[in-house]
Enzyme design. Structure first.
Site, PDB file in Angstrom:
ATOM      1  N   ARG A  52       0.865  -1.179   0.000  1.00 10.00           N
ATOM      2  CA  ARG A  52       0.000   0.000   0.000  1.00 10.00           C
ATOM      3  C   ARG A  52       0.900   1.227   0.000  1.00 10.00           C
ATOM      4  O   ARG A  52       1.981   1.220   0.603  1.00 10.00           O
ATOM      5  CB  ARG A  52      -0.889   0.030   1.251  1.00 10.00           C
ATOM      6  CG  ARG A  52      -2.061  -0.920   1.217  1.00 10.00           C
ATOM      7  CD  ARG A  52      -3.191  -0.445   0.290  1.00 10.00           C
ATOM      8  NE  ARG A  52      -4.334  -1.356   0.290  1.00 10.00           N
ATOM      9  CZ  ARG A  52      -4.454  -2.421  -0.499  1.00 10.00           C
ATOM     10  NH1 ARG A  52      -3.489  -2.736  -1.345  1.00 10.00           N
ATOM     11  NH2 ARG A  52      -5.536  -3.176  -0.432  1.00 10.00           N
ATOM     12  N   HIS A  95      -1.829   0.959  -9.644  1.00  8.30           N
ATOM     13  CA  HIS A  95      -2.405  -0.068  -8.751  1.00  8.30           C
ATOM     14  C   HIS A  95      -2.995  -1.220  -9.572  1.00  8.30           C
ATOM     15  O   HIS A  95      -4.176  -1.566  -9.416  1.00  8.30           O
ATOM     16  CB  HIS A  95      -3.473   0.573  -7.837  1.00  8.30           C
ATOM     17  CG  HIS A  95      -3.684  -0.196  -6.560  1.00  8.30           C
ATOM     18  ND1 HIS A  95      -3.969   0.406  -5.356  1.00  8.30           N
ATOM     19  CD2 HIS A  95      -3.630  -1.527  -6.294  1.00  8.30           C
ATOM     20  CE1 HIS A  95      -4.109  -0.515  -4.419  1.00  8.30           C
ATOM     21  NE2 HIS A  95      -3.912  -1.706  -4.965  1.00  8.30           N
ATOM     22  N   GLU A 141      -3.909   7.828  -4.091  1.00  7.19           N
ATOM     23  CA  GLU A 141      -4.336   7.388  -5.423  1.00  7.19           C
ATOM     24  C   GLU A 141      -5.663   8.039  -5.808  1.00  7.19           C
ATOM     25  O   GLU A 141      -6.513   8.194  -4.937  1.00  7.19           O
ATOM     26  CB  GLU A 141      -4.470   5.860  -5.444  1.00  7.19           C
ATOM     27  CG  GLU A 141      -3.142   5.178  -5.199  1.00  7.19           C
ATOM     28  CD  GLU A 141      -3.249   3.654  -5.044  1.00  7.19           C
ATOM     29  OE1 GLU A 141      -4.334   3.105  -5.279  1.00  7.19           O
ATOM     30  OE2 GLU A 141      -2.243   3.044  -4.686  1.00  7.19           O
TER      31      GLU A 141
END
Lengths: 332, 332
Positions: free
Chosen positions: A249, A296, A278
């Site tokens: 993460r 991602h 993000e």
């Protein structure tokens, strides 16, 4: 005709079917992946699509929440569903769900276990090779028409023989290790505790691991304990030739520090699939050739959705028939 | 003082030292890599730097040619050096040297054997992961600022589980196979003959291999027999989802056909480190997201040069002291 069959008929009244809440943001993946295979066995309710009155009539009776992607589940969310018994998540990481609050209310939680491990591990290795061997930078060099003009493209760095430090030796970290052993790399790791039956050298201290590694892979789960685990001191220990790959993460790394280290050349490079905020990526990174940026997508292959579908539907069916859940999360 | 010592003294007259021809193009790597460590033991002559008169006085006595990179050696070249006994190449592939002509004249040839295998194999795998998982395309997507605007980036394809066809199971092909086994891929191969002691399925026919593969790796040597080995029929057999990775030589693939297949979407993608007419890359490929382009850099890491230096200098020294050459090429 048995009541069960009547419930499943296309035109039948489905008000007695178990209620499953679709908990999602407007931009998530197509939920028909889950709803299409269950529409005769449960009734989905969806605050994004149902009328307010219909939704508020039913929300008090919801027993299962299908939590899509990383849509947050906090105590305010849970207050809306007093009959909730189970949160079925579609992810491996659960940092978007307040697990302590679920535990307090006796709500069970499932994730998707190791469904995405192979694809995440191979993507992590792709990022490493790309950073060290400058694959994306070389591709840019050609597409800009530079090869005939500029001549030889700068040398990259060999992957084979590198000392790899794995932070979080779970399913993904273990797969990365096995793959990189086949590249002639050596492996060491950090995790909360030393793993039994693992022969790789263990470092309780991340800075020590960074000092003794050419490459760090961030593969641990995100939690308040791992937030900014990779800080200035760890990056300094990794050093000017060190490379960091993050498929965990974004916020496990102090991103502001990382950007500074990369811009100043105080670490060697980075392969980043995840970011603190993000979909926003620090624009200072856009001009760097020793950085590879990905939105991602480490788990994003078609096979993931098939596997995801099987696990999620399996969990909803298991819950409804009082069978053991797949990948139930320990909330103690 | 022995004559030998006199020859090696810094200010000594070096006209009696063995002559080594530097055979290279003007744009090749820094030759000091080789010359600096040998300058007291041999005399280098260099048509690019020496005066015409000095060069023509000495060229008739050259015994060793140091052939740098892929500078061509044909019968006209060899005619210039009637005393030549040995060509020391700095590459693994020898398609730039007319081996039959060397054989006819009794000139020995050495290459650098497996010096670059690890780096070429890992680069090949980097190209594969990049093509299948769209790493460079994802990086472009982020750098263009598209993530917050466009939302989710298209799915890639999983590497794990793919059926890999290796064309040319030499040192590089074997290393690629071992690495990809660790990704859970299955391996089959084509080569001139079936390899003893190799358990991977063998296909004598490349089209058959292509039909049964998701990915083809081109790892064979280039020769008149392998020119355009990958033609329209093989690409058609590979099919719309198939991917080809070339780290051999550009002309092993019929590049014009390959471009057509890629532009029309008749194969799934390509990772290309080599091209038919380097440094020129077909511009039709510049706009394709399922293609990764690299300027012939699969072997280009600093470790390669160290290894190269050891082998080349070792060969010159071995030749001069009548010891067995390293990686002498069979010219029969």
């Amino acid at each position: 005709m048995a009541p069960n069959q009547e419930q499943q008929s296309p035109g039948g009244n489905d008000k007695d079917l178990p209620l499953v809440l679709l908990h999602r943001s407007a931009s998530t993946i197509d939920v028909s992946l889950f709803t299409s295979l269950l529409d005769k066995r449960v009734q989905f309710i969806d605050p994004l699509e149902d009328s307010d009155s219909s939704f508020s009539t039913l929300s008090g009776s919801v027993r299962i929440m299908l939590c899509v992607a990383n849509h947050p589940v906090d105590s305010n969310t849970l207050d809306n569903y007093p009959s909730l018994e189970c949160v079925v998540a579609t992810s491996t990481g659960l940092d978007h769900i307040q697990l302590a609050e679920c535990r307090r209310r006796g709500i069970r939680v499932t994730n998707v276990g190791d469904a995405f491990c192979d694809q995440v591990a191979e993507f992590a290795i792709g990022l490493l090779i790309d950073v060290l061997r400058r694959v994306s930078a070389a591709d840019r060099f050609i597409r800009s028409g530079s090869w005939p003009v500029m001549g030889e493209f700068p040398l990259g760095f060999k992957v084979s023989g590198k000392r790899i430090g794995i932070i979080g030796l779970g399913n993904v970290g273990m797969r990365i290790s096995r793959m990189l052993e086949a590249f002639g790399c050596s492996i060491a790791y950090n995790s909360r505790t030393r793993k039994p039956n693992v022969s790789y050298p263990y470092y309780a201290d991340i800075q020590e691991l960074a000092i003794n590694s050419d490459v760090l892979f961030v593969c641990c789960a995100f939690s308040k304990d791992t937030r900014h685990l990779i800080n200035k001191d760890v990056l300094k220990a990794l050093g000017k030739k060190g490379v960091i790959v993050n498929i965990g993460r974004g916020a496990i790394i102090d991103e502001k520090e990382l950007v500074g280290f990369l811009v100043r050349g105080d670490i060697g490079g980075a392969g980043l699939d995840v970011f603190e905020n993000e979909p926003y990526v620090p624009t200072e990174l856009y001009g760097l050739d020793n950085v590879v940026l990905s939105p991602h997508r480490a788990a994003a292959v078609p096979e993931s959705f098939v596997h995801l579908q099987e696990i999620v539907i399996g969990n909803i069916e298991a819950f409804l028939s009082n069978k053991p859940l797949l990948f139930e999360v320990e909330l103690q």
